[in-house]
Design an enzyme around this catalytic site. Structure first.
Site, PDB file in Angstrom:
ATOM      1  CD  GLN A 104      -0.990  -0.473   3.715  1.00 33.11           C
ATOM      2  OE1 GLN A 104      -2.201  -0.537   3.645  1.00 33.11           O
ATOM      3  NE2 GLN A 104      -0.353  -0.799   4.837  1.00 33.11           N
ATOM      4  CG  ASP A 133      -3.855   2.446  13.784  1.00 32.78           C
ATOM      5  OD1 ASP A 133      -4.130   1.653  14.712  1.00 32.78           O
ATOM      6  OD2 ASP A 133      -4.713   2.912  13.018  1.00 32.78           O
ATOM      7  CG  ASP A 184      -3.597 -12.692   3.884  1.00 37.15           C
ATOM      8  OD1 ASP A 184      -4.553 -13.225   4.486  1.00 37.15           O
ATOM      9  OD2 ASP A 184      -3.725 -12.077   2.812  1.00 37.15           O
ATOM     10  CB  ALA A 185      -5.857 -11.368   8.822  1.00 39.67           C
ATOM     11  CG  ASP A 227      -9.438  -1.292  13.171  1.00 34.34           C
ATOM     12  OD1 ASP A 227     -10.370  -0.813  12.486  1.00 34.34           O
ATOM     13  OD2 ASP A 227      -8.584  -0.604  13.747  1.00 34.34           O
ATOM     14  CG  HIS A 252      -9.005   3.453  17.731  1.00 37.64           C
ATOM     15  ND1 HIS A 252      -8.695   4.610  17.043  1.00 37.64           N
ATOM     16  CD2 HIS A 252      -8.645   2.422  16.928  1.00 37.64           C
ATOM     17  CE1 HIS A 252      -8.157   4.291  15.876  1.00 37.64           C
ATOM     18  NE2 HIS A 252      -8.110   2.977  15.775  1.00 37.64           N
ATOM     19  CG  ASP A 279      -1.107  -4.440   9.838  1.00 33.83           C
ATOM     20  OD1 ASP A 279      -2.236  -3.936   9.950  1.00 33.83           O
ATOM     21  OD2 ASP A 279      -0.279  -4.091   8.962  1.00 33.83           O
TER      22      ASP A 279
END
Length: 497
Positions: free
Chosen positions: A234, A288, A342-343, A360, A264, A308
């Protein structure tokens, strides 16, 4: 001589594929739908190459000089393609037109290269050997480019510098060719000077690449850009205005530091505060660290695992002096474990269950993200929820993307969850929605200390929707038919109008 000639073919092929990949990547970064953008860019590029190959039949004289001239044109057009497209997106409303004009131009020029080179070499090799060697090195060059692009070029150089670098390679091949074919060039010195001039122009572009990127970014974003990087996955941009830091991924706002606490706190506490016996938490996405910050307000949690995809994100929010304080250095807490993967793949490979799972992910702007909102993913997720545990899913806006929101809710139901949809108002986003999922949930009777926004007597109100956010009919999002991505694109296009 043969080695040098076929090395030229390999380099030419690498350059051509790199320009194609850059155009597709830029389109997916800036326009969103990666499958649509890559498909149309590749199709247009191949179509243009066909036109170039057809046009080559009309070039009959001075083939070597024409080949060199075409190489220089490819170097200039392809080399500055990403610069032109970034600036077009920033300063005009005609990015799509500019994109396909650039793709057509580069494709036609690249389509001219190989037929001309084969005609130049036809007297040196038998036809079967010539075709075999040229196509072999052409495909090898494409393979090399396809590997180097995601692993090295984008993370290390970025799209602007990568394009210019391969423009320099094209111009270098042109200059090299003036020596390889010197006996066929009556005006070789003039061509050499032209090659050097093009190399100097591209070299100047390389020197100015940071300025080009900064100029485009500063026009795209209202505030000062303090960080930008293209990773394998990204484009990350951080902007600042006074004390407000904002994170953008592929040009989509992820948070504003002035009000992210609303998002959050609402994401984590309505669910986790109702689980006094929770010991293990899992966060999918959320690189983040802001959701992790909220989870750490529960001393009873013994471990928090964050998955992540992008290591650059978690590294950035671990060490950056302006960003790490936002998550209160949560990634340095000994209770937190970070896994960059990768989730979907990670969940499928790993066993174990968690009492509370935070999902999220960014909004489903592409099929790569849309797969993380499917029945297949949610069924896999359900296998990892402890008995009595809960999942909370970031579910986009129930006001601006109403059908998308209720599609996510319906997909969770289809995967076997009971659901409790809710929403809050975040000034930088507007109305935003979440979905709690599990077997049972009751509103919490207490919340952790130190929250800035949420109070325990407000939680129940979050689960009431006004008339303009009430449920609408929506199909279930499946892996083989990601209707959610189409809903999302349609919903937000309506807002843009």
């Amino acid at each position: 001589m043969p080695v040098a000639l076929f090395l030229s073919v390999l380099l030419i092929a690498s350059c051509g594929l790199i320009y194609e990949l850059i155009a597709g990547t830029l389109a997916s970064y800036l326009l969103g739908d990666s499958v649509l953008e890559f498909s149309t860019v590749i199709g247009t590029y191949l179509f243009a190459m066909g036109i170039g190959s057809w046009m080559s039949r009309f070039l009959r004289k001075s083939l070597v000089a024409r080949f060199i001239t075409i190489e220089l044109m490819v170097g200039l057009v392809g080399g500055f393609s990403s610069s032109v497209l970034f600036l077009a997106f920033a300063y005009t409303r005609s990015f799509s037109l500019a994109l396909y004009l650039v793709v057509l131009a580069v494709g036609v020029l690249v389509g001219l290269e190989i037929p001309l080179l084969m005609r130049i070499l036809k007297d040196r090799f038998e036809l079967r050997d010539l075709v075999s060697h040229v196509l072999t090195f052409d495909y090898l060059g494409a393979l090399a480019a396809s590997i180097a692009f995601p692993l090295w070029l984008v993370p290390k150089l970025g799209l602007v510098r990568a394009a210019i670098l391969f423009g320099i390679v094209n111009a270098g091949v042109a200059l090299w060719s003036t020596f390889l074919f010197k006996d066929h060039l009556p005006l070789k010195n003039g061509l050499r000077l032209l090659c050097i001039a093009v190399l100097l122009v591209l070299g100047g572009g390389m020197i100015a690449s940071d300025w080009i990127s900064s100029t485009a970014d500063n026009q795209l974003f209202a505030d000062e850009v303090i960080f930008e990087r293209n990773t394998r996955y990204q484009r990350i941009v951080i902007t600042r205005w006074k004390d407000d830091l904002r994170l953008f991924l592929n040009s989509h706002l992820q948070f504003s530091s002035r009000d992210e606490y609303r998002y959050h706190e609402a994401l984590v506490h309505p669910g986790l505060s109702s689980l006094p016996n929770a010991r293990r938490a899992l966060v999918l996405g959320g690189g983040d660290g802001l959701a992790v910050r909220e989870l750490l307000k529960y001393p009873s949690l013994e471990s928090i695992t964050l998955i992540d995809l992008d290591p650059e994100m978690t590294r950035l929010f671990t060490i950056h002096p302006a960003l790490a304080p936002l998550n209160e250095h949560s990634f340095s807490n000994p209770r937190v474990k970070i896994v960059n993967d990768d989730a979907f793949v990670w969940l499928d490979r790993n066993e174990g269950s968690w009492d509370f799972i935070v999902v999220d992910f960014p909004d489903p702007t592409s099929f790569a993200l849309g797969k993380l909102y499917t029945t297949a993913f949610y069924r896999l997720l359900k296998k990892h929820v402890s008995a009595g545990g809960l999942v909370v899913v970031q579910s986009t806006s129930p006001l601006f993307a109403r059908q998308s929101y209720w599609c996510i809710v319906e997909t969770l139901k289809q995967a076997g969850f009971r659901t409790w949809p809710y929403h809050i108002y975040v000034p930088s986003f507007g109305e935003w929605g979440f979905t709690l999922a599990g077997d049972n949930w009751e509103p919490p009777t207490s919340l952790p200390r130190g929250l800035k926004f949420l109070k325990v007597d407000q939680v129940a109100e979050l689960f009431h929707f006004p008339q303009d956010m009430q449920p609408v009919e929506a199909e279930v999002n499946r892996l083989n038919d990601q209707i959610l991505v189409r809903y999302y694109e349609h919903d937000w296009k309506d807002i843009a109008r």
